[in-house]
Motif scaffolding. Sequence first.
Motif, PDB file in Angstrom:
ATOM      1  N   PRO A 124       0.819  -1.212   0.000  1.00 52.64           N
ATOM      2  CA  PRO A 124       0.000   0.000   0.000  1.00 52.64           C
ATOM      3  C   PRO A 124       0.853   1.262   0.000  1.00 52.64           C
ATOM      4  CG  PRO A 124       0.108  -0.892   2.198  1.00 52.64           C
ATOM      5  CD  PRO A 124       0.839  -1.863   1.304  1.00 52.64           C
ATOM      6  N   ASP A 125       0.244   2.318  -0.452  1.00 56.51           N
ATOM      7  CA  ASP A 125       0.883   3.627  -0.388  1.00 56.51           C
ATOM      8  C   ASP A 125      -0.089   4.555   0.316  1.00 56.51           C
ATOM      9  OD1 ASP A 125       2.569   5.780  -0.732  1.00 56.51           O
ATOM     10  OD2 ASP A 125       1.885   6.191  -2.777  1.00 56.51           O
ATOM     11  N   PRO A 126       0.213   4.964   1.512  1.00 56.39           N
ATOM     12  CA  PRO A 126       1.462   4.821   2.248  1.00 56.39           C
ATOM     13  C   PRO A 126       1.627   3.431   2.846  1.00 56.39           C
ATOM     14  CG  PRO A 126      -0.122   6.003   3.607  1.00 56.39           C
ATOM     15  CD  PRO A 126      -0.780   5.761   2.258  1.00 56.39           C
ATOM     16  N   ALA A 127       2.768   3.209   3.465  1.00 58.98           N
ATOM     17  CA  ALA A 127       3.106   1.917   4.072  1.00 58.98           C
ATOM     18  C   ALA A 127       2.175   1.616   5.252  1.00 58.98           C
ATOM     19  CB  ALA A 127       4.564   1.941   4.532  1.00 58.98           C
ATOM     20  N   PRO A 128       2.059   0.329   5.619  1.00 62.71           N
ATOM     21  CA  PRO A 128       1.151  -0.059   6.717  1.00 62.71           C
ATOM     22  C   PRO A 128       1.283   0.740   8.013  1.00 62.71           C
ATOM     23  CG  PRO A 128       1.831  -2.007   5.537  1.00 62.71           C
ATOM     24  CD  PRO A 128       2.640  -0.850   4.967  1.00 62.71           C
ATOM     25  N   PRO A 129       2.490   1.050   8.504  1.00 67.44           N
ATOM     26  CA  PRO A 129       2.530   1.840   9.748  1.00 67.44           C
ATOM     27  C   PRO A 129       1.858   3.214   9.604  1.00 67.44           C
ATOM     28  CG  PRO A 129       4.665   0.840   9.339  1.00 67.44           C
ATOM     29  CD  PRO A 129       3.832   0.615   8.108  1.00 67.44           C
ATOM     30  N   LEU A 130       2.019   3.852   8.453  1.00 67.78           N
ATOM     31  CA  LEU A 130       1.361   5.150   8.239  1.00 67.78           C
ATOM     32  C   LEU A 130      -0.138   4.984   8.063  1.00 67.78           C
ATOM     33  CD1 LEU A 130       3.943   7.003   5.969  1.00 67.78           C
ATOM     34  CD2 LEU A 130       3.381   7.465   8.369  1.00 67.78           C
ATOM     35  N   CYS A 131      -0.557   3.910   7.389  1.00 65.85           N
ATOM     36  CA  CYS A 131      -1.995   3.634   7.274  1.00 65.85           C
ATOM     37  C   CYS A 131      -2.600   3.466   8.660  1.00 65.85           C
ATOM     38  CB  CYS A 131      -2.234   2.374   6.439  1.00 65.85           C
ATOM     39  SG  CYS A 131      -1.912   2.571   4.683  1.00 65.85           S
ATOM     40  N   PHE A 132      -1.893   2.767   9.531  1.00 63.87           N
ATOM     41  CA  PHE A 132      -2.365   2.545  10.900  1.00 63.87           C
ATOM     42  C   PHE A 132      -2.546   3.883  11.614  1.00 63.87           C
ATOM     43  CE2 PHE A 132      -1.710   1.526  15.414  1.00 63.87           C
ATOM     44  CZ  PHE A 132      -2.681   0.559  15.578  1.00 63.87           C
ATOM     45  N   GLU A 133      -1.564   4.767  11.460  1.00 61.93           N
ATOM     46  CA  GLU A 133      -1.673   6.096  12.077  1.00 61.93           C
ATOM     47  C   GLU A 133      -2.834   6.883  11.495  1.00 61.93           C
ATOM     48  OE1 GLU A 133       1.933   8.377  12.012  1.00 61.93           O
ATOM     49  OE2 GLU A 133       3.121   6.680  12.730  1.00 61.93           O
ATOM     50  N   GLN A 134      -2.989   6.850  10.175  1.00 62.10           N
ATOM     51  CA  GLN A 134      -4.031   7.631   9.514  1.00 62.10           C
ATOM     52  C   GLN A 134      -5.428   7.111   9.821  1.00 62.10           C
ATOM     53  OE1 GLN A 134      -2.922   7.623   5.382  1.00 62.10           O
ATOM     54  NE2 GLN A 134      -1.253   9.075   5.689  1.00 62.10           N
ATOM     55  N   VAL A 135      -5.587   5.790   9.836  1.00 60.53           N
ATOM     56  CA  VAL A 135      -6.897   5.209  10.131  1.00 60.53           C
ATOM     57  C   VAL A 135      -7.241   5.430  11.600  1.00 60.53           C
ATOM     58  CG1 VAL A 135      -8.175   3.020  10.253  1.00 60.53           C
ATOM     59  CG2 VAL A 135      -6.825   3.566   8.220  1.00 60.53           C
ATOM     60  N   ASN A 136      -6.212   5.385  12.455  1.00 59.52           N
ATOM     61  CA  ASN A 136      -6.356   5.709  13.876  1.00 59.52           C
ATOM     62  C   ASN A 136      -7.411   4.843  14.578  1.00 59.52           C
ATOM     63  OD1 ASN A 136      -5.611   7.104  16.185  1.00 59.52           O
ATOM     64  ND2 ASN A 136      -7.181   8.678  15.884  1.00 59.52           N
ATOM     65  N   GLN A 137      -7.363   3.535  14.299  1.00 59.88           N
ATOM     66  CA  GLN A 137      -8.242   2.583  14.980  1.00 59.88           C
ATOM     67  C   GLN A 137      -7.439   1.332  15.319  1.00 59.88           C
ATOM     68  OE1 GLN A 137     -12.070   1.651  13.266  1.00 59.88           O
ATOM     69  NE2 GLN A 137     -12.122   3.587  12.189  1.00 59.88           N
ATOM     70  N   GLU A 138      -7.708   0.784  16.460  1.00 57.82           N
ATOM     71  CA  GLU A 138      -7.069  -0.456  16.874  1.00 57.82           C
ATOM     72  C   GLU A 138      -7.732  -1.633  16.162  1.00 57.82           C
ATOM     73  OE1 GLU A 138      -4.355  -0.685  18.862  1.00 57.82           O
ATOM     74  OE2 GLU A 138      -4.362   1.499  18.811  1.00 57.82           O
ATOM     75  N   PRO A 139      -7.029  -2.767  16.075  1.00 59.90           N
ATOM     76  CA  PRO A 139      -7.622  -3.944  15.423  1.00 59.90           C
ATOM     77  C   PRO A 139      -8.990  -4.332  15.986  1.00 59.90           C
ATOM     78  CG  PRO A 139      -5.296  -4.313  15.756  1.00 59.90           C
ATOM     79  CD  PRO A 139      -5.632  -3.012  16.451  1.00 59.90           C
ATOM     80  N   GLU A 140      -9.189  -4.145  17.279  1.00 65.27           N
ATOM     81  CA  GLU A 140     -10.466  -4.522  17.901  1.00 65.27           C
ATOM     82  C   GLU A 140     -11.643  -3.761  17.307  1.00 65.27           C
ATOM     83  OE1 GLU A 140      -7.720  -3.490  19.839  1.00 65.27           O
ATOM     84  OE2 GLU A 140      -7.111  -5.576  20.013  1.00 65.27           O
ATOM     85  N   SER A 141     -11.412  -2.549  16.833  1.00 66.58           N
ATOM     86  CA  SER A 141     -12.505  -1.795  16.200  1.00 66.58           C
ATOM     87  C   SER A 141     -12.496  -1.967  14.679  1.00 66.58           C
ATOM     88  CB  SER A 141     -12.437  -0.316  16.584  1.00 66.58           C
ATOM     89  OG  SER A 141     -11.231   0.261  16.136  1.00 66.58           O
TER      90      SER A 141
END
Length: 146
Positions: free
Chosen positions: A111-128
């Motif tokens: 993906p673009d951006p990379a997964p760590p940045l996607c995680f920051e941008q989406v701003n949700q934990e796996p549980e949600s």
Amino acid sequence: MFNFGTPQTPPEEQAWRQQLDYFAETHQRELAALAWGLWQEHQDPETIFGIDLRPRPHFVSFTKSALVTLNEKVGNHLQEILGLIDGYKPDAEVLMLGIGRGQIKLIYFAPDPAPPLCFEQVNQEPESLLPLLEERLAELFPIECD
């Protein structure tokens, strides 16, 4: 796509793979965020994540050794997938398996951006993210995937 037990699947029975491609394409950022979040929780290269479409779409995890055993049972048809798993870079790629009616489909992209940045941008934990993505999958696969 790997088809176990039947020579060639008719096109009408392959629709789930196209739908899964569409889902992965339209939800790249969320899938990347989920993959990174799950990797951060587990940090185990032996854990593989996937989407099981039966009876209702849901995310699953299983071990690489289970996939190795399956590979042996299906005449080493999963060897390429195992190679990708061995070289998987969770900080740059998403690798999951789609499971539907005796078939496995690889979901693999950078993906673009990379997964760590996607995680920051989406701003949700796996549980949600898990129930949200499962709900969206259920909309795309409203009945049992046959």
